[in-house]
Each structure stands twice: as structure tokens, then as C-alpha cells.
Design a protein around this motif. Structure first.
Motif, PDB file in Angstrom:
ATOM      1  N   ALA A  44     -10.014   3.291  -8.938  1.00  0.00           N
ATOM      2  CA  ALA A  44     -11.624   3.438  -8.613  1.00  0.00           C
ATOM      3  C   ALA A  44     -11.950   4.881  -8.490  1.00  0.00           C
ATOM      4  O   ALA A  44     -13.012   5.567  -8.875  1.00  0.00           O
ATOM      5  CB  ALA A  44     -12.027   2.805  -7.390  1.00  0.00           C
ATOM      6  N   LEU A  45     -10.845   5.808  -7.874  1.00  0.00           N
ATOM      7  CA  LEU A  45     -11.084   7.190  -7.718  1.00  0.00           C
ATOM      8  C   LEU A  45     -10.967   8.152  -8.979  1.00  0.00           C
ATOM      9  O   LEU A  45     -11.828   8.856  -9.174  1.00  0.00           O
ATOM     10  CB  LEU A  45     -10.039   7.626  -6.717  1.00  0.00           C
ATOM     11  CG  LEU A  45     -10.221   9.355  -6.315  1.00  0.00           C
ATOM     12  CD1 LEU A  45     -11.334   9.503  -5.592  1.00  0.00           C
ATOM     13  CD2 LEU A  45      -8.864   9.583  -5.633  1.00  0.00           C
ATOM     14  N   VAL A  49      -2.803   7.882  -1.894  1.00  0.00           N
ATOM     15  CA  VAL A  49      -4.233   8.074  -2.196  1.00  0.00           C
ATOM     16  C   VAL A  49      -4.639   9.413  -1.986  1.00  0.00           C
ATOM     17  O   VAL A  49      -5.203   9.946  -2.879  1.00  0.00           O
ATOM     18  CB  VAL A  49      -5.041   6.858  -1.772  1.00  0.00           C
ATOM     19  CG1 VAL A  49      -6.498   7.133  -2.125  1.00  0.00           C
ATOM     20  CG2 VAL A  49      -4.572   5.384  -2.330  1.00  0.00           C
ATOM     21  N   SER A  50      -4.336   9.861  -0.932  1.00  0.00           N
ATOM     22  CA  SER A  50      -4.962  11.233  -0.520  1.00  0.00           C
ATOM     23  C   SER A  50      -4.377  12.312  -1.385  1.00  0.00           C
ATOM     24  O   SER A  50      -4.791  13.346  -1.735  1.00  0.00           O
ATOM     25  CB  SER A  50      -4.732  11.498   0.976  1.00  0.00           C
ATOM     26  OG  SER A  50      -3.415  11.323   1.294  1.00  0.00           O
ATOM     27  N   TRP A  77       0.830  -1.208   0.111  1.00  0.00           N
ATOM     28  CA  TRP A  77      -0.092   0.058   0.106  1.00  0.00           C
ATOM     29  C   TRP A  77       1.105   1.161  -0.079  1.00  0.00           C
ATOM     30  O   TRP A  77       1.579   1.414   0.992  1.00  0.00           O
ATOM     31  CB  TRP A  77      -0.865   0.154   1.222  1.00  0.00           C
ATOM     32  CG  TRP A  77      -1.808   1.173   1.366  1.00  0.00           C
ATOM     33  CD1 TRP A  77      -1.570   2.380   1.857  1.00  0.00           C
ATOM     34  CD2 TRP A  77      -3.026   1.252   0.609  1.00  0.00           C
ATOM     35  NE1 TRP A  77      -2.706   3.195   1.537  1.00  0.00           N
ATOM     36  CE2 TRP A  77      -3.713   2.717   0.844  1.00  0.00           C
ATOM     37  CE3 TRP A  77      -3.894   0.477  -0.113  1.00  0.00           C
ATOM     38  CZ2 TRP A  77      -4.807   3.061   0.340  1.00  0.00           C
ATOM     39  CZ3 TRP A  77      -4.956   0.913  -0.379  1.00  0.00           C
ATOM     40  CH2 TRP A  77      -5.672   1.955  -0.425  1.00  0.00           C
ATOM     41  N   SER A 106      -3.093  -0.137  -3.437  1.00  0.00           N
ATOM     42  CA  SER A 106      -3.328   1.306  -3.574  1.00  0.00           C
ATOM     43  C   SER A 106      -3.547   1.560  -4.861  1.00  0.00           C
ATOM     44  O   SER A 106      -4.273   2.730  -5.086  1.00  0.00           O
ATOM     45  CB  SER A 106      -2.102   2.372  -2.892  1.00  0.00           C
ATOM     46  OG  SER A 106      -0.802   1.740  -3.477  1.00  0.00           O
ATOM     47  N   SER A 107      -2.943   1.157  -5.879  1.00  0.00           N
ATOM     48  CA  SER A 107      -3.401   1.468  -7.261  1.00  0.00           C
ATOM     49  C   SER A 107      -4.766   1.086  -7.653  1.00  0.00           C
ATOM     50  O   SER A 107      -5.333   2.020  -8.306  1.00  0.00           O
ATOM     51  CB  SER A 107      -2.351   0.507  -8.234  1.00  0.00           C
ATOM     52  OG  SER A 107      -1.026   0.885  -8.184  1.00  0.00           O
ATOM     53  N   ALA A 135      -7.246   1.393  -5.639  1.00  0.00           N
ATOM     54  CA  ALA A 135      -8.126   2.743  -4.971  1.00  0.00           C
ATOM     55  C   ALA A 135      -7.944   4.067  -5.982  1.00  0.00           C
ATOM     56  O   ALA A 135      -8.779   4.588  -5.974  1.00  0.00           O
ATOM     57  CB  ALA A 135      -7.676   2.973  -3.633  1.00  0.00           C
ATOM     58  N   ILE A 136      -6.740   4.154  -6.336  1.00  0.00           N
ATOM     59  CA  ILE A 136      -6.486   5.326  -7.345  1.00  0.00           C
ATOM     60  C   ILE A 136      -7.268   4.979  -8.795  1.00  0.00           C
ATOM     61  O   ILE A 136      -8.025   5.903  -9.015  1.00  0.00           O
ATOM     62  CB  ILE A 136      -5.123   5.560  -7.466  1.00  0.00           C
ATOM     63  CG1 ILE A 136      -4.298   5.757  -6.223  1.00  0.00           C
ATOM     64  CG2 ILE A 136      -4.771   6.343  -8.803  1.00  0.00           C
ATOM     65  CD1 ILE A 136      -2.777   5.733  -6.258  1.00  0.00           C
TER      66      ILE A 136
END
Length: 400
Positions: A110-111, A83-84, A79, A104-105, A107-108
Motif C-alpha cells: 500500500a505504501l 515498514v518504517s 509481521w 507487513s508485505s 502495508a509495504i
């Protein structure tokens, strides 16, 4: 009427979790030539790799982030605390590497999708079932799931930056539209390596031999890269131990690199006078150019990747074993013209090396063709193809 200049876009890059030394030149050239604002997110290299990492400060926009690693049996999950930073960065698009271990990729991804920002995958264009190398040709369940997931994810992207034409063909076969694919190849800073080759062209070979502890008049076989099991450097060491001379000429093996296998390889070499370990050397260090100048070929029995580009930059042919588990950069070789891909087992590979060393004419022919091939691997093409494709896709997304 004057045409307004194209809008510069801000694009985040998440790739490999760090900045490998071979990738540094690409990012520098990209920042120097593009009107876009590329921001490279990086941190410590994953603990399950032996990547040689470039050290900051960097002359390109970058964000250093922390990482958290989680072991799940043999798998490593990572992770990146990024992301933030991505969420608040007002990016117009994002480039993500194809490695599943970076949780973490996802999550990025999806964002970016929620915000309707283009997502680009950057990698081979397909996955190889490397686990089958260790299991007699049968892909294990982990590899089969990874192959399926890779194809699914490729179709979710707005663009794919593939290394080779074979990668492009695979993406087309699974339904990715042609206008979402760009072959950028994958290279090192060939121009820097060519300059280093030219800088040592007039150097005295005897002095270089003394610097590396090589024997006078020996034919030198060079290994450059990580010392990991998949490279099968042990096969080259066994060749050297068993063949201190070939066809009446001494043969030396010079190993440049470091990694988990080094102690084992040094023990295997024992007190053989024709095997030398030089440790890890940065690609921009002129000592590698000196070693290339002396060598008859760069020899990597196992997994072969960007060493192809490195060798060709110095006009040196590649000798390797012929198998299905090479990196996609194997497509940059023209078998029998600038390289030797020797089929069969280790015994056949060793016999092929003997034949190569016994033929100065063959060595010269392959070297001349390798020198010619380096022109096709210059970084300017990779940078231009990469930047133009991202600009085009992001521009269309903005129009929508």
C-alpha cells in the motif's frame, strides 16, 4: 555525444522472511553484477517452516528485522518490523514474495502504491491448492480464497518475476500484460555445486562409503531436503526396509536433512542396516557432493522442488512419484529423459524403484541427460533476467 550511464536504482527485497542457504548465492551474485542497489530485508525464518537459513554477516546490502508471529487456528500470520525502515529508505521499487502470511508485505504494498513506486511479485506465478492433497483432491475453502486473492494481487503488481513458463501462461490468462511478466526460473548456486562435484570426482568411493556408514558395493539412493510430511520420505524408508537388495545387489538409502519427521523416520527404519540418517548438511559442504557422487539417483517420493537443480548440478537423475502437488520447478524435468515420474500408489512407486535399480544402462542414460540439463539452470541467467526486468520497469515508472 557520450551517453549518460543508466541511473542505479535502489530496490527493497522482501522474500521468505529470511535468507535460505540456497538463496544466498543469488543475492551475492546480484550484488556483484548489478548497477542497482538491492537491499534484502530478512529475519528469523517463519516457525512453520524448516528452512535451512544462511547466517550473517552477508556480503550484500541487507537489513535484519524482528518479527511478530500470530497463530490463527492453523494459519500463521507474520509481521516484519520493517515498514518504517522501508518508508524512510527512499526506495525506487520493492520486490515482495507471494506468501500471504506476511501481513507487513500488504502495508509495504500500500505504501509503495501511494508513493507510485513499482511493486514486483516474486514467485510461482500461480498458486496450487496444496490443501486438496490432504482432502482427496477437493480444494478447501482456504485454498480457494488464496487462489482468488493471488490472482487479484498479481494484477495489482507492476511486474511479476515468475519461476516457470507455466507461471507466465497463467498470469497471461488472468489478464496480466505480457510486458509485466519475466520468467527468471528459480535455481541454486549451480556453479558452486559443479565445482564441488569436480572436487570430489577423484575421491575414493570406499572411503566415502565408510564416512557415511554405507555398505560396500551397495547401490545408493539419496534423499536431500527437509524431513516434513509433504516430502513422503517414509515411503522411501519403507522401500529400503523391505528391499535390502535388488536383483542380487545391496541397496542403501542415505537421508540428508532434518525436520519434524526425523524421529518418526528413524523409528520406522528401526535397526535396518541399509538406512542411514546424516542430519542437515549445508549445501556448500563437500559431504553432500560426496553423497551425490555415490548415489544412483536423488529420490523424493512427495513434494519436489529445488532438489531438482541440486541433483542436476551433480549429474544425478531424479526419481519421484507422479502427482499434481509438486513445486513448479517440476517443469525443469524432462520425464523419462533425466528423471522418472512413477505413476500410481506406493506399491507402484516401489516397483518402479526396483526396475530402475535393476538397470545400470537406464541409470547411466538418465544421469548423462541430467548432467546435460544442468547447463540450463545456471544462476547467471536468473540474475541477469531478474535485474534487467526490474531496471526496465523502474525506468519506465520514472519516465512517467
Amino acid at each position: 555525444m557520450l551517453q549518460k550511464p543508466a541511473k542505479p536504482y535502489k530496490v527493497a527485497i522482501f522474500h521468505q522472511g529470511c535468507v535460505p542457504v540456497y538463496r544466498r548465492g543469488f543475492y551475492v551474485r546480484l550484488s556483484e553484477t548489478s548497477k542497482n542497489d538491492y537491499v534484502v530485508f530478512h529475519g528469523k525464518p517463519p516457525s512453520n517452516t524448516s528452512l535451512q537459513v544462511a547466517q550473517p554477516p552477508f556480503p550484500f546490502a541487507n537489513v535484519e528485522v524482528g518479527t511478530v508471529e500470530l497463530r490463527l487456528k492453523k494459519a500463521l500470520l507474520i509481521w516484519q518490523r520493517a515498514v518504517s525502515r522501508f518508508a524512510s529508505g527512499r526506495f525506487d521499487g520493492v520486490v515482495i514474495g507471494h506468501e500471504f502470511k506476511f501481513l507487513s508485505s500488504f502495508a509495504i504494498l500500500a505504501l509503495a502504491k501511494l508513493r507510485r513506486r513499482p511493486v514486483f511479485w516474486w514467485g510461482f506465478g500461480y498458486r496450487k491448492a496444496y490443501g486438496s492433497w490432504d482432502e482427496g483432491g477437493k480444494p478447501p475453502l482456504k485454498d480457494r480464497l488464496a487462489l482468488w486473492a493471488a490472482d487479484k494481487l498479481a494484477r495489482w503488481g507492476d511486474g511479476y518475476l515468475a519461476y516457470t513458463e507455466k507461471g507466465r501462461d497463467h498470469l497471461l490468462s488472468i489478464g496480466v500484460p505480457a510486458d509485466r511478466i519475466q520468467v527468471v526460473r528459480n535455481t541454486i548456486d549451480v556453479e558452486e555445486q559443479i565445482a564441488l562435484a569436480e572436487a570430489v570426482a577423484g575421491s575414493d568411493d570406499a572411503e566415502i562409503r565408510a564416512e557415511f556408514g554405507l555398505r560396500p558395493n551397495a547401490d545408493v539412493l539419496l534423499y536431500v531436503g527437509r524431513l516434513v510430511p509433504r516430502k513422503e520420505v517414509d515411503s522411501l524408508v519403507r522401500f529400503a526396509v523391505a528391499n535390502r537388495d535388488v536383483d542380487g545387489r545391496p541397496v542403501d538409502v542415505l537421508v540428508i536433512g532434518d525436520g519434524e519427521e526425523r524421529a518418526k523416520l528413524e523409528a520406522l527404519a528401526g535397526d535396518a542396516p541399509n538406512v542411514r540418517f546424516a542430519g542437515a548438511i549445508d549445501p556448500s559442504d563437500i559431504r553432500i557432493a560426496k553423497a551425490m557422487k555415490l548415489s544412483r539417483a536423488v529420490v523424493i517420493p512427495g513434494y519436489l522442488g529445488l532438489a531438482i537443480n541440486h541433483a542436476f548440478a551433480h549429474g544425478r537423475p531424479i526419481v519421484t512419484r507422479k502427482h499434481e502437488f509438486h513445486s513448479p520447478e517440476i517443469e525443469y524435468l524432462t520425464e523419462g529423459e533425466d528423471s522418472l515420474l512413477i505413476p500410481g500408489d506406493e506399491t507402484a512407486f516401489h516397483e518402479g524403484l526396483k526396475s530402475f535399480l535393476a538397470s545400470p544402462q537406464e541409470q547411466a542414460r538418465l544421469a548423462a541427460n541430467a548432467m546435460h540439463q544442468r547447463e540450463t539452470l545456471r544462476m547467471d541467467y536468473m540474475v541477469r533476467a531478474y535485474d534487467d526486468f526490474i531496471s526496465r520497469v523502474v525506468s519506465k515508472a520514472g519516465d512517467r
